[in-house]
Design an enzyme around this catalytic site. Structure first.
Site, PDB file in Angstrom:
ATOM      1  N   ASP A  66      21.009 -36.858  85.051  1.00 21.64           N
ATOM      2  CA  ASP A  66      20.034 -37.746  84.168  1.00 21.64           C
ATOM      3  C   ASP A  66      20.912 -38.174  82.737  1.00 21.64           C
ATOM      4  O   ASP A  66      21.631 -37.583  82.226  1.00 21.64           O
ATOM      5  CB  ASP A  66      19.035 -36.768  83.452  1.00 21.64           C
ATOM      6  CG  ASP A  66      18.257 -35.718  84.735  1.00 21.64           C
ATOM      7  OD1 ASP A  66      17.916 -36.539  85.788  1.00 21.64           O
ATOM      8  OD2 ASP A  66      17.925 -34.790  84.530  1.00 21.64           O
ATOM      9  N   ASP A  72      17.552 -35.791  73.278  1.00 25.25           N
ATOM     10  CA  ASP A  72      17.727 -34.788  74.227  1.00 25.25           C
ATOM     11  C   ASP A  72      18.914 -33.979  73.636  1.00 25.25           C
ATOM     12  O   ASP A  72      18.654 -32.554  73.463  1.00 25.25           O
ATOM     13  CB  ASP A  72      18.661 -35.213  75.414  1.00 25.25           C
ATOM     14  CG  ASP A  72      17.454 -35.765  76.702  1.00 25.25           C
ATOM     15  OD1 ASP A  72      17.775 -36.533  77.340  1.00 25.25           O
ATOM     16  OD2 ASP A  72      16.289 -35.044  76.619  1.00 25.25           O
ATOM     17  N   GLU A  95      19.128 -27.505  80.155  1.00 27.36           N
ATOM     18  CA  GLU A  95      19.370 -28.489  80.916  1.00 27.36           C
ATOM     19  C   GLU A  95      20.234 -29.417  80.524  1.00 27.36           C
ATOM     20  O   GLU A  95      21.106 -30.078  81.418  1.00 27.36           O
ATOM     21  CB  GLU A  95      18.073 -29.441  81.041  1.00 27.36           C
ATOM     22  CG  GLU A  95      18.068 -30.586  82.021  1.00 27.36           C
ATOM     23  CD  GLU A  95      17.158 -31.531  81.625  1.00 27.36           C
ATOM     24  OE1 GLU A  95      16.181 -31.319  80.944  1.00 27.36           O
ATOM     25  OE2 GLU A  95      17.071 -32.725  82.248  1.00 27.36           O
ATOM     26  N   GLU A  96      20.783 -29.510  79.463  1.00 30.10           N
ATOM     27  CA  GLU A  96      21.991 -30.322  79.005  1.00 30.10           C
ATOM     28  C   GLU A  96      23.396 -29.862  78.739  1.00 30.10           C
ATOM     29  O   GLU A  96      24.244 -30.704  78.241  1.00 30.10           O
ATOM     30  CB  GLU A  96      21.319 -30.953  77.393  1.00 30.10           C
ATOM     31  CG  GLU A  96      20.120 -31.642  77.355  1.00 30.10           C
ATOM     32  CD  GLU A  96      19.755 -32.733  78.433  1.00 30.10           C
ATOM     33  OE1 GLU A  96      18.659 -32.769  78.883  1.00 30.10           O
ATOM     34  OE2 GLU A  96      20.847 -33.209  79.028  1.00 30.10           O
ATOM     35  N   ASP A 117      14.728 -26.416  78.596  1.00 31.00           N
ATOM     36  CA  ASP A 117      14.629 -27.864  78.696  1.00 31.00           C
ATOM     37  C   ASP A 117      14.204 -28.406  77.376  1.00 31.00           C
ATOM     38  O   ASP A 117      13.163 -28.201  76.897  1.00 31.00           O
ATOM     39  CB  ASP A 117      13.607 -28.234  79.637  1.00 31.00           C
ATOM     40  CG  ASP A 117      13.585 -29.719  79.861  1.00 31.00           C
ATOM     41  OD1 ASP A 117      12.689 -30.173  80.773  1.00 31.00           O
ATOM     42  OD2 ASP A 117      14.372 -30.490  79.298  1.00 31.00           O
ATOM     43  N   LEU A 119      14.398 -31.167  75.910  1.00 29.63           N
ATOM     44  CA  LEU A 119      13.354 -32.297  75.759  1.00 29.63           C
ATOM     45  C   LEU A 119      12.986 -32.824  77.156  1.00 29.63           C
ATOM     46  O   LEU A 119      13.705 -33.256  77.949  1.00 29.63           O
ATOM     47  CB  LEU A 119      14.294 -33.446  75.294  1.00 29.63           C
ATOM     48  CG  LEU A 119      13.393 -34.299  74.067  1.00 29.63           C
ATOM     49  CD1 LEU A 119      12.377 -35.303  74.881  1.00 29.63           C
ATOM     50  CD2 LEU A 119      12.599 -33.728  73.036  1.00 29.63           C
ATOM     51  N   ASP A 120      11.766 -32.600  77.457  1.00 32.75           N
ATOM     52  CA  ASP A 120      11.141 -32.864  78.933  1.00 32.75           C
ATOM     53  C   ASP A 120      10.503 -34.175  78.694  1.00 32.75           C
ATOM     54  O   ASP A 120       9.485 -34.419  77.992  1.00 32.75           O
ATOM     55  CB  ASP A 120      10.374 -31.740  79.280  1.00 32.75           C
ATOM     56  CG  ASP A 120       9.363 -32.139  80.464  1.00 32.75           C
ATOM     57  OD1 ASP A 120      10.087 -32.166  81.661  1.00 32.75           O
ATOM     58  OD2 ASP A 120       8.324 -32.414  80.449  1.00 32.75           O
ATOM     59  N   GLU A 281      12.180 -25.298  84.041  1.00 34.07           N
ATOM     60  CA  GLU A 281      10.942 -26.113  83.944  1.00 34.07           C
ATOM     61  C   GLU A 281      10.089 -25.318  84.838  1.00 34.07           C
ATOM     62  O   GLU A 281       8.916 -25.052  84.538  1.00 34.07           O
ATOM     63  CB  GLU A 281      11.081 -27.550  84.680  1.00 34.07           C
ATOM     64  CG  GLU A 281      12.131 -28.347  83.757  1.00 34.07           C
ATOM     65  CD  GLU A 281      12.594 -29.735  84.413  1.00 34.07           C
ATOM     66  OE1 GLU A 281      12.919 -29.874  85.586  1.00 34.07           O
ATOM     67  OE2 GLU A 281      12.361 -30.741  83.710  1.00 34.07           O
TER      68      GLU A 281
HETATM   69  P1  AHG Z   1      13.552 -34.126  81.978  1.00 34.66           P
HETATM   70  O1  AHG Z   1      13.381 -35.514  81.152  1.00 34.66           O
HETATM   71  O2  AHG Z   1      13.640 -32.878  81.136  1.00 34.66           O
HETATM   72  O3  AHG Z   1      14.551 -34.704  82.924  1.00 34.66           O
HETATM   73  O4  AHG Z   1      12.296 -34.206  82.677  1.00 34.66           O
HETATM   74  C1  AHG Z   1      11.867 -35.110  83.518  1.00 34.66           C
HETATM   75  C2  AHG Z   1      10.796 -34.729  84.747  1.00 34.66           C
HETATM   76  C3  AHG Z   1       9.589 -34.410  84.401  1.00 34.66           C
HETATM   77  O5  AHG Z   1       9.399 -34.545  82.729  1.00 34.66           O
HETATM   78  C4  AHG Z   1       8.629 -35.210  85.082  1.00 34.66           C
HETATM   79  O6  AHG Z   1       7.447 -34.773  85.370  1.00 34.66           O
HETATM   80  C5  AHG Z   1       9.377 -36.030  86.000  1.00 34.66           C
HETATM   81  O7  AHG Z   1      10.750 -35.984  85.530  1.00 34.66           O
HETATM   82  C6  AHG Z   1       9.045 -37.431  86.260  1.00 34.66           C
HETATM   83  O8  AHG Z   1       9.854 -37.559  87.337  1.00 34.66           O
HETATM   84  P2  AHG Z   1       9.521 -38.988  88.078  1.00 34.66           P
HETATM   85  O9  AHG Z   1       9.754 -40.273  87.085  1.00 34.66           O
HETATM   86  O10 AHG Z   1      10.616 -38.990  89.225  1.00 34.66           O
HETATM   87  O11 AHG Z   1       8.150 -39.078  88.388  1.00 34.66           O
HETATM   88 MN    MN Z   2      12.325 -31.825  82.040  1.00 32.23          MN
HETATM   89 MN    MN Z   3      14.897 -32.337  79.610  1.00 32.92          MN
END
Ligand code: AHG
Ligand code: MN
Ligand code: MN
Length: 341
Positions: A66, A72, A95-96, A117, A119-120, A281
Site C-alpha cells: 500500500d 500513516d 501495518e507500516e 493499524d 491509520l485505517d 484489522e
Molecule cells: P488501510 O488504509 O489500513 O490499508 O486499510 C484500507 C482497507 C480498509 O480500511 C477498507 O475497508 C478497505 O481497505 C477498502 O478496500 P477497497 O478500496 O479495495 O474496497
Molecule cells: Mn486498515
Molecule cells: Mn492502515
C-alpha cells in the site's frame, strides 16, 4: 456520559473497571491511557490535515504494497512513541513496519504486546472521509529476560487481552473491550477528554446494512456472489438490506456495530487471501464485535480461532450482526465443501 451532572471520563471508567479485579496491577489501565494519548495526538493532526503539510503520499509503500501516506507514518510513530517507553510493552507491530519493533535496548520491556493499524482508510485521508486506528493487545509469551519479537505477535485472536479502535469521524470516538463488554467514548476537544457516550454497546442480531466493494463482483466465487445477492435482494428469511460502503474499515464497522449490519471483504481473484490483515484489522474487530453480541469469520471459520502464520497475513472477513454472519457461513462453508470435492 454527560447527562446532567454525571461526566465519566475514560480514565475514571478504566479505573472503575480495574477495581473489579483486585489482582489487577494497573498496567493494562495505564496502557489504555497511553493509547488514549496517541488517539488525541492523531486526532489533532487529522482535524488539521487540510491545513498543515500532513496530506498526501509519503513516497514509499508498506510491506502489503500500500502507498504510505504521510498520516500513516505520523500515526505509526505516534502510537509506538506513546507506548514503547513506558515499561508496559515489550514489542509493537504495525501495518507500516515490515517486522516487529522491540522496545529500544536499555528500555524496560513490559508484559504487553501492541499490534496496530495506525491509520485505517488511508486512501480517504486526502478527501476528508472518516478514517481510524485499530489496536490489539496481547500478553508477552516469550521469556522476560529474552528479546521480545515475532512469537509474541503471532498469537491467536481469542487470546487478546484488549482490542479497540479510534474513529476520526464527525467526532473522534474511542471504542474498546477488555472482555467485559464494549464501551464507546467521544472526545470533547474543548477539554481534551474522552467521555463515556456509548456504555455497553450491543449490536443487533440482524443488520440494516450490508457493506462490500461490489466492483469486485466478477472476481468473487459464485457462493460469495449468492451471499451478497441475498443481502441486496433478500433470500428466504433474509430481508433486503441498504448498501453502505465508505472504504474505511473502521467507519463501516462502527456504523454497522451501532445500527446493525454486515461487512464483507471476501477473497477475490485479485486478493486470493482477502485484502484485510488478520492481526491488526480482523482479529481486534472480531474481539470487539463478539463482545457486542456479533460474529466475525473468514467466511467459514471464526476469526478469533485462526492461528497466524505471518505478521501481515491477510484473511477474508465477514463481520457484524450474528444472524447475517451465520447466514453467510452456512452458504460459504457448505459450498466450500462442495467445491473441495
Ligand atoms: P488501510 O488504509 O489500513 O490499508 O486499510 C484500507 C482497507 C480498509 O480500511 C477498507 O475497508 C478497505 O481497505 C477498502 O478496500 P477497497 O478500496 O479495495 O474496497
Ligand atoms: Mn486498515
Ligand atoms: Mn492502515
Amino acid at each position: 456520559m454527560v447527562n446532567g451532572s454525571e461526566v465519566i471520563t475514560i480514565e475514571r471508567f478504566i479505573m472503575e473497571q480495574e477495581r473489579l479485579y483486585p489482582e489487577a496491577t494497573g498496567e493494562l489501565s495505564n496502557l489504555l491511557y497511553d493509547l488514549c494519548l496517541a488517539a488525541k495526538i492523531i486526532s489533532r493532526h487529522v482535524r488539521r490535515a487540510g491545513l498543515s503539510d500532513i496530506l498526501g503520499a509519503a513516497g514509499a509503500v508498506n510491506v502489503s504494497g500500500d502507498l504510505q501516506q504521510k498520516l500513516d507514518l505520523f500515526a505509526n510513530e505516534t502510537v509506538r512513541n506513546s507506548v514503547q517507553h513506558t515499561g508496559r510493552v515489550c514489542v509493537t507491530a504495525s501495518e507500516e513496519d515490515p517486522e516487529p519493533v522491540p522496545v529500544p535496548p536499555g528500555k524496560a520491556a513490559g508484559k504487553y504486546v501492541v499490534l496496530y493499524d495506525p491509520l485505517d482508510g488511508s486512501m480517504n485521508i486526502d478527501v476528508n472521509v472518516s478514517i481510524g486506528t485499530i489496536f490489539s493487545i496481547h500478553k508477552r509469551v516469550t521469556k522476560k529476560n529474552g528479546t521480545a519479537g515475532l512469537a509474541d505477535c503471532l498469537q491467536v485472536g481469542k487470546k487478546q487481552i484488549a482490542a479497540g479502535y479510534i474513529l476520526y469521524g464527525s467526532s473522534t470516538m474511542l471504542v474498546y473491550t477488555t472482555g467485559q463488554g464494549v464501551h464507546g467514548f467521544t472526545l470533547d476537544p474543548t477539554i481534551g477528554e474522552f467521555l463515556l457516550s456509548h456504555p455497553d454497546i450491543r449490536t443487533p442480531p440482524v443488520g440494516r446494512y450490508y457493506s462490500v466493494n461490489e466492483s469486485n463482483w466478477n472476481r468473487w466465487t459464485p457462493p460469495v456472489q449468492r451471499v451478497v445477492a441475498a443481502f441486496k435482494n433478500g433470500e428466504g428469511t433474509v430481508q433486503p438490506k441498504n448498501a453502505r460502503y465508505i472504504g474505511s474499515l473502521v467507519a463501516d464497522f462502527h456504523r454497522n456495530l451501532i445500527s446493525g449490519g454486515i461487512f464483507l471483504y471476501p477473497a477475490a481473484t485479485n486478493y486470493p487471501q482477502g485484502k484485510l490483515r488478520l492481526l491488526y484489522e480482523a482479529a481486534p474487530l472480531a474481539f470487539v464485535v463478539a463482545q457486542a453480541g456479533g460474529r466475525a469469520t473468514d467466511g467459514c471459520r471464526p476469526i478469533l480461532d485462526i492461528v497466524p502464520a505471518s505478521l501481515h497475513q491477510k484473511t477474508p472477513l465477514v463481520i457484524g450482526s450474528k444472524d447475517d454472519v451465520a447466514f453467510a457461513a452456512r452458504i460459504l462453508s457448505t459450498e466450500a465443501v462442495v467445491g473441495a470435492k
